[in-house]
Every structure is written in structure tokens, then in C-alpha cells.
Design a protein around this motif. Structure first.
Motif, PDB file in Angstrom:
ATOM      1  N   GLN A 390     -26.815 -10.854  20.393  1.00  0.00           N
ATOM      2  CA  GLN A 390     -25.505 -11.179  19.623  1.00  0.00           C
ATOM      3  C   GLN A 390     -24.637 -10.042  19.480  1.00  0.00           C
ATOM      4  N   ASP A 393     -21.265 -10.374  21.452  1.00  0.00           N
ATOM      5  CA  ASP A 393     -20.011 -10.860  20.463  1.00  0.00           C
ATOM      6  C   ASP A 393     -19.743 -10.172  20.052  1.00  0.00           C
ATOM      7  N   LYS A 566     -20.605 -12.829  11.234  1.00  0.00           N
ATOM      8  CA  LYS A 566     -20.306 -13.292  13.297  1.00  0.00           C
ATOM      9  C   LYS A 566     -19.272 -14.069  13.464  1.00  0.00           C
ATOM     10  N   ASN A 568     -16.902 -15.409  16.010  1.00  0.00           N
ATOM     11  CA  ASN A 568     -17.174 -16.525  17.238  1.00  0.00           C
ATOM     12  C   ASN A 568     -15.882 -17.191  17.736  1.00  0.00           C
ATOM     13  N   THR A 585     -15.298 -20.685  24.888  1.00  0.00           N
ATOM     14  CA  THR A 585     -15.666 -19.635  23.867  1.00  0.00           C
ATOM     15  C   THR A 585     -15.786 -18.596  24.934  1.00  0.00           C
ATOM     16  N   ASN A 587     -17.989 -16.603  23.126  1.00  0.00           N
ATOM     17  CA  ASN A 587     -19.293 -15.782  22.585  1.00  0.00           C
ATOM     18  C   ASN A 587     -20.423 -16.057  23.649  1.00  0.00           C
ATOM     19  N   ASP A 591     -23.329 -19.941  18.309  1.00  0.00           N
ATOM     20  CA  ASP A 591     -23.985 -20.633  17.234  1.00  0.00           C
ATOM     21  C   ASP A 591     -23.838 -22.165  16.788  1.00  0.00           C
ATOM     22  N   THR A 594     -20.309 -23.033  16.957  1.00  0.00           N
ATOM     23  CA  THR A 594     -19.496 -22.872  18.419  1.00  0.00           C
ATOM     24  C   THR A 594     -20.337 -24.613  19.270  1.00  0.00           C
ATOM     25  N   ARG A 742     -15.885 -23.021   9.928  1.00  0.00           N
ATOM     26  CA  ARG A 742     -16.623 -21.959  10.250  1.00  0.00           C
ATOM     27  C   ARG A 742     -17.816 -21.696   8.508  1.00  0.00           C
ATOM     28  N   MET A 746     -19.411 -16.236   8.740  1.00  0.00           N
ATOM     29  CA  MET A 746     -18.347 -16.813  10.117  1.00  0.00           C
ATOM     30  C   MET A 746     -17.367 -15.573  10.261  1.00  0.00           C
TER      31      MET A 746
END
Length: 765
Positions: A390, A393, A566, A568, A585, A587, A591, A594, A742, A746
């Protein structure tokens, strides 16, 4: 005595490290400041709260609201702000917009050259709240000017306030001012307030086409309370592509200036977390200190000739705040230290304080430490990214637990050093161990003397270490006394290099943590006589335990939360030519947000012509085919398409049929454009513009833009294969889509085109 000296030395080292950081920026004064002529943190924060409640990128409704707020506040001070509305084009990246700069002037009594106060009010598209970047600069100027005017004194120099627009799109507001505004030609000096994070000390960085000695002496004459700067950053900065508004003044106007910018808490940079709440108040006070001391001085100083014929080395230094000396001293100092080193070796061997065999053996632990610490730090960070995918990202490379990782790597490297040098603990002549580090430092300084003189302050640790070596050779002091004395003599080394160990991975990402490891080895080597003990190292065990503790803390905090969101992304891409559509995406790790799109039947990799320009050239990681929404393209009007001789003349107008934020023009082949104009503004000063395959123009729609007109001339046989991407940031609000929002843990991924609808179509003309 040995135990006592070890404790005293350790406390000295910890105290100097704390001092080196605490002296870089002010602390919050809990007492309220009611003096009308002083900078009020409360007033500045009041402004900041009002201008950072929503994202306010160019073209957004909130962008106009922030503009109106700033104009109103300037008017309250009795100033007469104006809006400079001007199409501007970045000459490096060929981004363009119609910028709306906020400009005001305080008239001086006898101005030869004007002082320009600079920051920008636009936010990075499309989700940044821009409290730090550069709301902090806006409120520093607003409150600083209020306090300055409250004194009732008229400055000698004209003071121009430029709160620029579209800095985030390519320094476009600054370009518009320098190229098109009549006040620009009279500017003698620029003070620019910027940010690449939301905390930490603010560093001074000069921009000049010449040398720095006059600028440096003038900066020190302002008597800043917390000057944070070094000439290594200055030298590196001059060699790299720069990207602040001040760069435009230097390159296009040959105007000198100072950047004041902070990089701490880099994880907030350009994100929805660049908020009022997360801006470090002490950092804002640091900006205020630079502003008030600089304004009070430069408002009345001569700005007519700040060019220099000589560069200076400068670095933060204990007690005197900043040490300076000319570049011309770098070679003589290095050669002088080399001669002293050779003389000390001669006397050391003659007096039986060092010996050739011991010196050779001393190279082994130092070289092993240098290689192992560098490689392990580099390799371990690569491994950590595999364990925690992660992290990829977080595009700028500094994670939320980054400070814990830096601390963990520091203790890991100390553990490695103590472990490696433990084998040398029984060395009968410990002075032998100092020779190898000194030799390497001298080699580094010889390289610096011929290639990077801004790092000339690296000679200071060498001078300290030579003094330590001389004492070890000529004086027979007790072991405990020597350890304390050698630690005291190492204070300048620790003071200078401790902040650098933190600064590099914070500013450039944790991938640079191996550089910090090398710094630690180099400094440890020069301080080996402070650390050397014949018995087992307690510090070795403690360093190992602390390394485990901080790696454990970093692992525990490796996830995301409402405080550390996070990033995204979801983007919809419609190809209007072949009637297909996809979701994309950026990413690496999918998650809940997404996965509402990328649950099944998706593929890895990007999409042709859909990967828009971004800071880190980020490409889509996954794509999924979806239903074609048939969103309408912009109307293309061909105003002119004629051939004269061997040239084809084209003028095209694009009329968006929906709210569009930017156009990206992509060529599939090499093209040469002559007299290329955007909204009647020449690109590349009218010179031939050779565009390689890829994006050759990005136009961001500003508040006043309704259409876009471009014109150019090409050879009649030139093949034009151009695709237009129309991009809007309304994926989550467009009625054609039903994407769930989100969660609070996020946020939109920064540095990429996000929450966007991209309509791609080949241009036919």
C-alpha cells in the motif's frame, strides 16, 4: 570514570541533536499578543480557516470565493488591489490557462526598485485544501502587511503584493505577471513563501542567475531569529529543474529572490489533508519571522544592485546561527587539512600513538560499515514496500509513519556500527580507528572542492576531527576526560548533520534513507573516539532494542485511518471514436472504494491515450471495460484552414458542451508547429515548436474561460494525428454515474487526474 564519561557524552550528544532541531524554528508562545504592530498568529489562522475550507483549484467556484476574500482583506487595509486577467503559457511544460493574479502596491517615498511579496492562492487540482501550499503564504502576507501598515511608517521602496494564480498548473500566474504587467520591470527583489508539506522548519533558498554573496549578506542583515539554510541545498537547487513562482522571475526577468519553504509532514502535500487543522503553528510562525524581519529591512534597503561576483558557503552553526565563508576558501581549506592530516600521521607514528598495521585494520570496520549500512538501508526499504504494498499508492514516497521509519533506520544503523566496531574494542591504539574516516572525509572534500563547492561546509567536521586526532597524539589525558572532550569538539559536526539525516528522506522520500545511513556512518567514524570502549557496548544493545521498537511502531501504524487517509482513484475514460469506455485506477492495492468497480473482469495495465500528464508520470494500474455513456464532446469550429505556398494555416476554436476543467492535446507523431498561439498568446515566443509523440499542450479552464482558441502553421505535407482529451472532475456528481463516495478513511489520490471523466476523440480538420 569511564561509566560517568559515557553518560555525560551520551547526554551531550542527545542535547546537541535536540538543539540542532529546536534552533531551526520558533516555539509557540502561549501569551496572547495584543500589539497591533506585531504579527498575530490568531489573525493569520482566522484567515487560513476562511480560505482552506474547500478545494479551490483554478476554475472551481471556491477558487473565486478565495480570490474575493483576499481582495476584500487587502481593501480593508486601505490598499487598492487589482485582478490581472491574462492567458499565460509555461515555456517548459506547455501548460496554459487564463490566470487571475491579485496585485496591490504600497507606494514608497523614493523607490528605485520595488520589493515584491509573492505567494499563490490556487490549490492543486482537484482535492487539495491548500492550507499549507500556499494558504500559509497568503495569510503570512495578509497578516504581515496589516502589522506593517499599522506602524504608520511609509517605506522607502515600493512594495508590490503579488498573490499569484495557477502556480500549481505550471507557474502561470507568475509568468503572466513577469511577461505582461508593467510593474514587473521595476522589481528588484522577490520574497516568495511556499510549502511542500504541512510542518517542519522553513528553509531559505536563494534564486539568482549570478553569485550569492550579496544576497546572503543582505539576508543575514535582516536578522532572522531562526535562519535555516545551507549552501548544499543552494548548489543542488541551481543544478536541478526548479518549480516555484520565483523561478519565473529569475529566468524570465533576471530578478533575484528568496524562497521560504517548508517540507515537513510531506505526506500532506497536495492532498485533501493539507488542512487548517494539520498545519504546524510553529511552522507558520517561522514563515512570519522571515516575513517581518525581511520586510522591515528590505522596505528601506537599496535593491538596485544585489548581483554578486562571488559565491559563499553557508550553514547553520551553533551559537552564531550561521557560518559563512567564500567558495574561494574551499580548496585551500581542503588542501590545508590534507597537509595537517599527513603531518599528524607522521607525528602519530613517531610518537607510537598510531601504527601502519592498526591504521590498515581501522579501514576494515569503516568500509564494512559504509557498505553494509548503505546496502541494508536501501534493500530493507525495498523489502518493506513488498511487505506493505500500500506504500506504493503514496506517490511522493513519504509515508504517514515515515518519521518512525527514519528513527528506526537511525537506530538500526547505530546497532550495525556498534556491532561492527565491537571487534575493534580491544584495539590497543584506538586512535588508529580515526584515520580511515578522516581519509574518506578528505577524499569527499577534495571532490566537493572541484564539483560542488556549496557543500564546502563538509570541511568543518574534518577540522574538528583533526583537532581530536592532534589531542589524541600529543596529550596524554585520562580516558574519561578524553571522551567528554572529544564529544564537545564534535558538537559542530552533530549540529550540522543531524538535521540532514532527517531532511533528505522527508523531502525526497524514504527511498533516500540510504543517504541518511551513509551520513550516520561518516559522522560516527569521526566520533569513534567518543564511542570507543573496551568492554561490551550497552549502547549496542540499546540501539538494537530501539530499532526493533520503532520498526514495530511503524508496522503497527502502517495502515490508514481518518487521520491518515488512504489515497485512491477511479477515472472514467470514453473513446468517442470507437464508442468504447473503460474505468481506470492508479491504485496498486484495491480497497472497498475501488472494488465497487474493479471487482471482476478487470485487467492490469494502462489505456492508450488515457494516461494524462502527472508529476510522477503515473500510469493506470488496472482497467475495466464498461458501458459507453455517450457523453458529448466539445464543439470544434474551424475558423481558418488555408494553404499559402508550402504552409498550412489553421485556427481552431473549441466550445465545451459541459463543465470541463482541462484539455490535453496529444500528438501521435512528431510535428513542427510555427507561430503556435493559445488564445492569441504565442507559445515558445513564436519560435518553431517541435512536439514529440505525447502531450504537447494542456489548457486548464479558468474562471473566465468559455472557449479555447488555438492557431498554428505547419508544412503542407505535415501529417496531423492529434487526439483531444476533455477532462472534468465531476465523476462523483455526474448523473450518468452512481459511484459510492469514499469513507472517512479515504481521500482522492493526489498528483494524478482523479475523480474524472475523460472524453477522448481524434481531431479531424
Amino acid at each position: 570514570m569511564n561509566k560517568f564519561s559515557t553518560i555525560v557524552s551520551t547526554l551531550l550528544i542527545l542535547g546537541v541533536i535536540f538543539w540542532s532541531f529546536s534552533s531551526l524554528k520558533p516555539s509557540i508562545n502561549t501569551s496572547k499578543n495584543t500589539n497591533e504592530t506585531s504579527f498575530s498568529l490568531d489573525n493569520a489562522l482566522h484567515h487560513l480557516k476562511n480560505i482552506s475550507t474547500k478545494a479551490h483549484y483554478v476554475g472551481s467556484d471556491e477558487h473565486k470565493n478565495v480570490q474575493n476574500y483576499i481582495v476584500t482583506e487587502l481593501q480593508k487595509m486601505g490598499l487598492k488591489p487589482q485582478i490581472q486577467t491574462q492567458t499565460a503559457i509555461n515555456k517548459k511544460w506547455f501548460a496554459a490557462t487564463t490566470a487571475e493574479n491579485i496585485i496591490a502596491k504600497i507606494k514608497g517615498t523614493n523607490s528605485d526598485k520595488a520589493l515584491l511579496l509573492l505567494t499563490h492562492y490556487d490549490a492543486n487540482p482537484h482535492s487539495s485544501l491548500a492550507a499549507s501550499d500556499a494558504g500559509s503564504g497568503v495569510v503570512t502576507i495578509l497578516e504581515g502587511i496589516r502589522a506593517f501598515l499599522a506602524k504608520g511608517a511609509t517605506p522607502k521602496n515600493d512594495i508590490i503584493i503579488l498573490i499569484s494564480d495557477a502556480e500549481e498548473l505550471g507557474l502561470l500566474g507568475a509568468q503572466a505577471f513577469v511577461d505582461q504587467h508593467s510593474w514587473a520591470k521595476n522589481v528588484g527583489l522577490v520574497l516568495n513563501f511556499e510549502a511542500r508539506g504541512s510542518g517542519g522548519p522553513s528553509y531559505m533558498l536563494m534564486e539568482t542567475n549570478g553569485k550569492n554573496s550579496k544576497l546572503l549578506s543582505e539576508f543575514l542583515a535582516t536578522k532572522p531569529n531562526f535562519p535555516a539554510a545551507n549552501s548544499l541545498m543552494y548548489s543542488i537547487y541551481k543544478k536541478l529543474p526548479n518549480d516555484t513562482d520565483l523561478t519565473v522571475f529569475r529566468e524570465s526577468g533576471n530578478i533575484n529572490g528568496f524562497n521560504f519553504a517548508f517540507i515537513g509532514d510531506h505526506f500532506d502535500y497536495h492532498t485533501a489533508q493539507d488542512s487548517y487543522e494539520r498545519l504546524d503553528r510553529e511552522t507558520l510562525l517561522h514563515q512570519a519571522d522571515y516575513f517581518t524581519t525581511s520586510l522591515n529591512y528590505f522596505a528601506n534597503a537599496s535593491l538596485s544592485n544585489l548581483n554578486s561576483e562571488e559565491d559563499f558557503v553557508y550553514v547553520n552553526f551553533p551559537f552564531i546561527k550561521m557560518l559563512t565563508f567564500p567558495f574561494s576558501w574551499v580548496k585551500p581549506l581542503t588542501i590545508g587539512c590534507l597537509i595537517v592530516f599527513i603531518i599528524l600521521l607522521f607525528f602519530g607514528i613517531s610518537l607510537n600513538k598510531i601504527d601502519a598495521k592498526g591504521i590498515f585494520k581501522g579501514f576494515v570496520p569503516f568500509l564494512v560499515s559504509l557498505v553494509l549500512c548503505g546496502l541494508i538501508s536501501f534493500g530493507l526499504w525495498q523489502l518493506l514496500q513488498i511487505i506493505h504494498p500500500q506504500y506504493k499508492d503514496i506517490l511522493h514516497g513519504f509515508t504517514y509513519n515515515g518519521y518512525q521509519y527514519i528513527t528506526a533506520f537511525v537506530f538500526l544503523n547505530l546497532w550495525l556500527l556498534f556491532t561492527i566496531y565491537k571487534r575493534s574494542a580491544k584495539e590497543l591504539k584506538p586512535t588508529n580507528l580515526l584515520v580511515a574516516p578522516l581519509f574518506f572525509w578528505l577524499i569527499i572534500n577534495l571532490i566537493i572542492a572541484y564539483t560542488l563547492k556549496g557543500a564546502g561546509f563538509f570541511i568543518i567536521p574534518v577540522i574538528s576531527a583533526l583537532l581530536i586526532l592532534a589531542i589524541a597524539i600529543f596529550l596524554d589525558l585520562k580516558e574519561g576526560s578524553k571522551r567528554i572532550l572529544f564529544t564537545i569538539l564534535s558538537i559542530p559536526t552533530l549540529y550540522i548533520f543531524a538535521p540532514l539525516v532527517k531532511m533528505f528522506p522527508v523531502g525526497l522520500g524514504l527511498k533516500i534513507v540510504f543517504v541518511s545511513a551513509i551520513f550516520i556512518v561518516l559522522v560516527f567514524g569521526l566520533m569513534i573516539l567518543s564511542f570507543h570502549q573496551k568492554k561490551a557496548f550497552f549502547t549496542q544493545k540499546l540501539s538494537g532494542i530501539l530499532a526493533i521498537v520503532f520498526f514495530g511502531l511503524a508496522t503497527y501504524n502502517s495502515g490508514f485511518s481518518t487521520e491518515n487517509k488512504k489515497p485512491n482513484s477511479i477515472v472514467y475514460i470514453q473513446n468517442s471514436d470507437d464508442k468504447t469506455a473503460y474505468y481506470g485506477t492508479y491504485n496498486t492495492i484495491l480497497d472497498a472504494y475501488t472494488k465497487q468497480i474493479f471487482n471482476t473482469d478487470y485487467s492490469e495495465g494502462g489505456l492508450e491515450n488515457a494516461d494524462t500528464k502527472s508529476k510522477y508520470n503515473t500510469r493506470f494500474k488496472f482497467a475495466k471495460k464498461t458501458s459507453f455513456k455517450n457523453i458529448e464532446n466539445a464543439n470544434l469550429i474551424t475558423d481558418l484552414d488555408t494553404i499559402i505556398g508550402s504552409k498550412r494555416f489553421l485556427e481552431l476554436t473549441f466550445l465545451p458542451t459541459r463543465k470541463v476543467n482541462k484539455f490535453e492535446f496529444i500528438t501521435k507523431n512528431n510535428i513542427s508547429l510555427h507561430q503556435f498561439k493559445v488564445n492569441d498568446m504565442l507559445v515558445n515566443d513564436g519560435k518553431k515548436y517541435k512536439a514529440k509523440p505525447g502531450t504537447f499542450l494542456i489548457y486548464h479552464f479558468g474562471n473566465s474561460d468559455k472557449e479555447l482558441t488555438i492557431s498554428f502553421t505547419v508544412d503542407v505535407n505535415e501529417k496531423l494525428d492529434i487526439i483531444l482529451n476533455e477532462i472534468s472532475y465531476d465523476l462523483l456528481t455526474n448523473k450518468n454515474f452512481n459511484i459510492k463516495p469514499r469513507t472517512e478513511e479515504m481521500m482522492p489520490m493526489p498528483f494524478v487526474t482523479n475523480d474524472a471523466i475523460i472524453i477522448s476523440k481524434k481531431l479531424v480538420f
